[in-house]
Design a protein around this motif. Sequence first.
Motif, PDB file in Angstrom:
ATOM      1  N   ARG A 110       0.853  -1.190   0.000  1.00  0.00           N
ATOM      2  CA  ARG A 110       0.000   0.000   0.000  1.00  0.00           C
ATOM      3  C   ARG A 110       0.885   1.236   0.000  1.00  0.00           C
ATOM      4  NH1 ARG A 110      -5.125  -1.083  -0.347  1.00  0.00           N
ATOM      5  NH2 ARG A 110      -5.879  -2.994   0.601  1.00  0.00           N
ATOM      6  N   GLU A 111       0.363   2.314  -0.558  1.00  0.00           N
ATOM      7  CA  GLU A 111       1.117   3.565  -0.544  1.00  0.00           C
ATOM      8  C   GLU A 111       1.530   3.884   0.887  1.00  0.00           C
ATOM      9  OE1 GLU A 111      -1.078   6.729  -2.449  1.00  0.00           O
ATOM     10  OE2 GLU A 111      -0.108   6.275  -4.354  1.00  0.00           O
ATOM     11  N   GLY A 112       2.799   4.251   1.053  1.00  0.00           N
ATOM     12  CA  GLY A 112       3.307   4.632   2.358  1.00  0.00           C
ATOM     13  C   GLY A 112       3.916   3.509   3.175  1.00  0.00           C
ATOM     14  N   ASN A 113       3.661   2.241   2.811  1.00  0.00           N
ATOM     15  CA  ASN A 113       4.256   1.114   3.542  1.00  0.00           C
ATOM     16  C   ASN A 113       5.614   0.774   2.928  1.00  0.00           C
ATOM     17  OD1 ASN A 113       1.929   0.939   5.053  1.00  0.00           O
ATOM     18  ND2 ASN A 113       1.118  -0.826   3.970  1.00  0.00           N
ATOM     19  N   PRO A 114       6.670   0.750   3.726  1.00  0.00           N
ATOM     20  CA  PRO A 114       8.007   0.476   3.175  1.00  0.00           C
ATOM     21  C   PRO A 114       8.081  -0.867   2.447  1.00  0.00           C
ATOM     22  CG  PRO A 114       8.153   1.191   5.455  1.00  0.00           C
ATOM     23  CD  PRO A 114       6.704   0.953   5.164  1.00  0.00           C
ATOM     24  N   VAL A 115       8.923  -0.902   1.419  1.00  0.00           N
ATOM     25  CA  VAL A 115       9.143  -2.110   0.629  1.00  0.00           C
ATOM     26  C   VAL A 115      10.633  -2.422   0.649  1.00  0.00           C
ATOM     27  CG1 VAL A 115       9.124  -3.042  -1.722  1.00  0.00           C
ATOM     28  CG2 VAL A 115       7.165  -1.775  -0.895  1.00  0.00           C
ATOM     29  N   HIS A 116      10.966  -3.695   0.843  1.00  0.00           N
ATOM     30  CA  HIS A 116      12.361  -4.140   0.816  1.00  0.00           C
ATOM     31  C   HIS A 116      12.508  -5.155  -0.307  1.00  0.00           C
ATOM     32  CE1 HIS A 116      12.820  -2.288   4.759  1.00  0.00           C
ATOM     33  NE2 HIS A 116      11.700  -2.898   5.106  1.00  0.00           N
ATOM     34  N   HIS A 128      13.987   8.828  -0.302  1.00  0.00           N
ATOM     35  CA  HIS A 128      12.921   7.930  -0.763  1.00  0.00           C
ATOM     36  C   HIS A 128      13.437   6.504  -0.987  1.00  0.00           C
ATOM     37  CE1 HIS A 128       9.027   7.021  -2.550  1.00  0.00           C
ATOM     38  NE2 HIS A 128       9.648   6.455  -3.575  1.00  0.00           N
ATOM     39  N   TYR A 129      14.669   6.392  -1.484  1.00  0.00           N
ATOM     40  CA  TYR A 129      15.280   5.092  -1.773  1.00  0.00           C
ATOM     41  C   TYR A 129      16.525   4.917  -0.902  1.00  0.00           C
ATOM     42  CZ  TYR A 129      12.499   5.279  -6.075  1.00  0.00           C
ATOM     43  OH  TYR A 129      11.474   5.368  -6.980  1.00  0.00           O
ATOM     44  N   LEU A 181      20.416  -4.485  -1.352  1.00  0.00           N
ATOM     45  CA  LEU A 181      19.106  -4.332  -0.728  1.00  0.00           C
ATOM     46  C   LEU A 181      18.572  -2.932  -1.015  1.00  0.00           C
ATOM     47  CD1 LEU A 181      16.900  -5.538   1.115  1.00  0.00           C
ATOM     48  CD2 LEU A 181      18.148  -4.571   3.057  1.00  0.00           C
ATOM     49  N   LEU A 182      17.411  -2.891  -1.660  1.00  0.00           N
ATOM     50  CA  LEU A 182      16.733  -1.631  -1.960  1.00  0.00           C
ATOM     51  C   LEU A 182      15.527  -1.515  -1.043  1.00  0.00           C
ATOM     52  CD1 LEU A 182      16.013   0.893  -3.719  1.00  0.00           C
ATOM     53  CD2 LEU A 182      14.800  -0.700  -5.232  1.00  0.00           C
ATOM     54  N   THR A 183      15.442  -0.404  -0.315  1.00  0.00           N
ATOM     55  CA  THR A 183      14.269  -0.108   0.501  1.00  0.00           C
ATOM     56  C   THR A 183      13.605   1.133  -0.068  1.00  0.00           C
ATOM     57  OG1 THR A 183      15.291  -1.048   2.481  1.00  0.00           O
ATOM     58  CG2 THR A 183      13.428   0.447   2.814  1.00  0.00           C
ATOM     59  N   ILE A 184      12.324   1.002  -0.383  1.00  0.00           N
ATOM     60  CA  ILE A 184      11.534   2.162  -0.796  1.00  0.00           C
ATOM     61  C   ILE A 184      10.797   2.596   0.455  1.00  0.00           C
ATOM     62  CG2 ILE A 184       9.802   3.053  -2.385  1.00  0.00           C
ATOM     63  CD1 ILE A 184      10.489   0.674  -4.231  1.00  0.00           C
ATOM     64  N   VAL A 185      11.175   3.754   0.980  1.00  0.00           N
ATOM     65  CA  VAL A 185      10.712   4.189   2.291  1.00  0.00           C
ATOM     66  C   VAL A 185       9.206   4.418   2.312  1.00  0.00           C
ATOM     67  CG1 VAL A 185      10.976   5.938   4.086  1.00  0.00           C
ATOM     68  CG2 VAL A 185      12.980   5.148   2.813  1.00  0.00           C
ATOM     69  N   GLU A 186       8.687   5.197   1.380  1.00  0.00           N
ATOM     70  CA  GLU A 186       7.255   5.459   1.289  1.00  0.00           C
ATOM     71  C   GLU A 186       6.822   5.327  -0.160  1.00  0.00           C
ATOM     72  OE1 GLU A 186       5.688   8.935   3.190  1.00  0.00           O
ATOM     73  OE2 GLU A 186       7.089   8.777   4.855  1.00  0.00           O
ATOM     74  N   PRO A 187       6.525   4.124  -0.608  1.00  0.00           N
ATOM     75  CA  PRO A 187       6.162   3.942  -2.011  1.00  0.00           C
ATOM     76  C   PRO A 187       4.912   4.730  -2.384  1.00  0.00           C
ATOM     77  CG  PRO A 187       6.313   1.830  -0.864  1.00  0.00           C
ATOM     78  CD  PRO A 187       6.476   2.894   0.145  1.00  0.00           C
ATOM     79  N   THR A 213       8.339  -6.857  -9.928  1.00  0.00           N
ATOM     80  CA  THR A 213       7.188  -5.981 -10.150  1.00  0.00           C
ATOM     81  C   THR A 213       6.661  -5.518  -8.798  1.00  0.00           C
ATOM     82  OG1 THR A 213       6.592  -7.152 -12.162  1.00  0.00           O
ATOM     83  CG2 THR A 213       4.877  -5.826 -11.137  1.00  0.00           C
ATOM     84  N   ILE A 214       6.490  -4.218  -8.691  1.00  0.00           N
ATOM     85  CA  ILE A 214       5.931  -3.635  -7.468  1.00  0.00           C
ATOM     86  C   ILE A 214       4.525  -3.142  -7.787  1.00  0.00           C
ATOM     87  CG2 ILE A 214       6.162  -1.856  -5.699  1.00  0.00           C
ATOM     88  CD1 ILE A 214       9.153  -1.839  -6.318  1.00  0.00           C
ATOM     89  N   ILE A 215       3.567  -3.635  -7.034  1.00  0.00           N
ATOM     90  CA  ILE A 215       2.175  -3.199  -7.194  1.00  0.00           C
ATOM     91  C   ILE A 215       1.854  -2.320  -5.992  1.00  0.00           C
ATOM     92  CG2 ILE A 215      -0.229  -3.960  -7.349  1.00  0.00           C
ATOM     93  CD1 ILE A 215       0.995  -6.646  -8.478  1.00  0.00           C
ATOM     94  N   VAL A 216       1.648  -1.044  -6.243  1.00  0.00           N
ATOM     95  CA  VAL A 216       1.362  -0.091  -5.163  1.00  0.00           C
ATOM     96  C   VAL A 216      -0.132   0.212  -5.192  1.00  0.00           C
ATOM     97  CG1 VAL A 216       1.872   2.164  -4.172  1.00  0.00           C
ATOM     98  CG2 VAL A 216       3.673   0.895  -5.374  1.00  0.00           C
ATOM     99  N   GLN A 217      -0.812  -0.127  -4.102  1.00  0.00           N
ATOM    100  CA  GLN A 217      -2.238   0.108  -3.989  1.00  0.00           C
ATOM    101  C   GLN A 217      -2.486   1.363  -3.169  1.00  0.00           C
ATOM    102  OE1 GLN A 217      -3.420  -3.575  -2.156  1.00  0.00           O
ATOM    103  NE2 GLN A 217      -3.572  -4.644  -4.117  1.00  0.00           N
ATOM    104  N   ALA A 218      -3.673   1.919  -3.342  1.00  0.00           N
ATOM    105  CA  ALA A 218      -4.055   3.106  -2.574  1.00  0.00           C
ATOM    106  C   ALA A 218      -4.065   2.766  -1.086  1.00  0.00           C
ATOM    107  CB  ALA A 218      -5.429   3.595  -3.012  1.00  0.00           C
ATOM    108  N   PRO A 219      -3.784   3.763  -0.242  1.00  0.00           N
ATOM    109  CA  PRO A 219      -3.808   3.483   1.198  1.00  0.00           C
ATOM    110  C   PRO A 219      -5.220   3.114   1.650  1.00  0.00           C
ATOM    111  CG  PRO A 219      -3.576   5.829   0.798  1.00  0.00           C
ATOM    112  CD  PRO A 219      -3.502   5.149  -0.540  1.00  0.00           C
TER     113      PRO A 219
END
Length: 129
Positions: free
Chosen positions: A34-40, A68-69, A77-83, A114-120
């Motif tokens: 979800r938007e805003g949840n970190p991704v690793h 942001h990254y 390791l890539l972390t997207i802080v707030e996708p 593939t990163i699927i970012v959903q609405a919060p």
Amino acid sequence: NIGPRTLRSATATVQLTVQDPPQAVMSNTSITTREGNPVHIECLASGSKPLTITWFRHNGHRILANSHYVLSNNNSLLTIVEPSFNRDHGEVLCVVENKAILNRALQRAVAEATIIVQAPRCPPAPLIE
């Protein structure tokens, strides 16, 4: 009559360098968040060292470390802080490279996730009585 024979021997030292081409494998090839949840995302890289790991977004732009990254563990390791949907929804590429010593050729392997970012999630609406 055959005369005395002389046996001669020689030794040589040979250095053999075996080079393994780079390999790249994503720890997860499809990530839903979800938007805003970190991704690793981890790129598992192997091959002859030194290895260089570079990340790219779906639009071909290189991912650089910023607020942001976050890149860590030698860039594996890539972390997207707030996708966010607009910026991060889609594919990311991990490119692993090494340089062959003998022919000085750059060798490359690519892995994709593939990163699927959903609405919060919206909080439930208050009940109106």
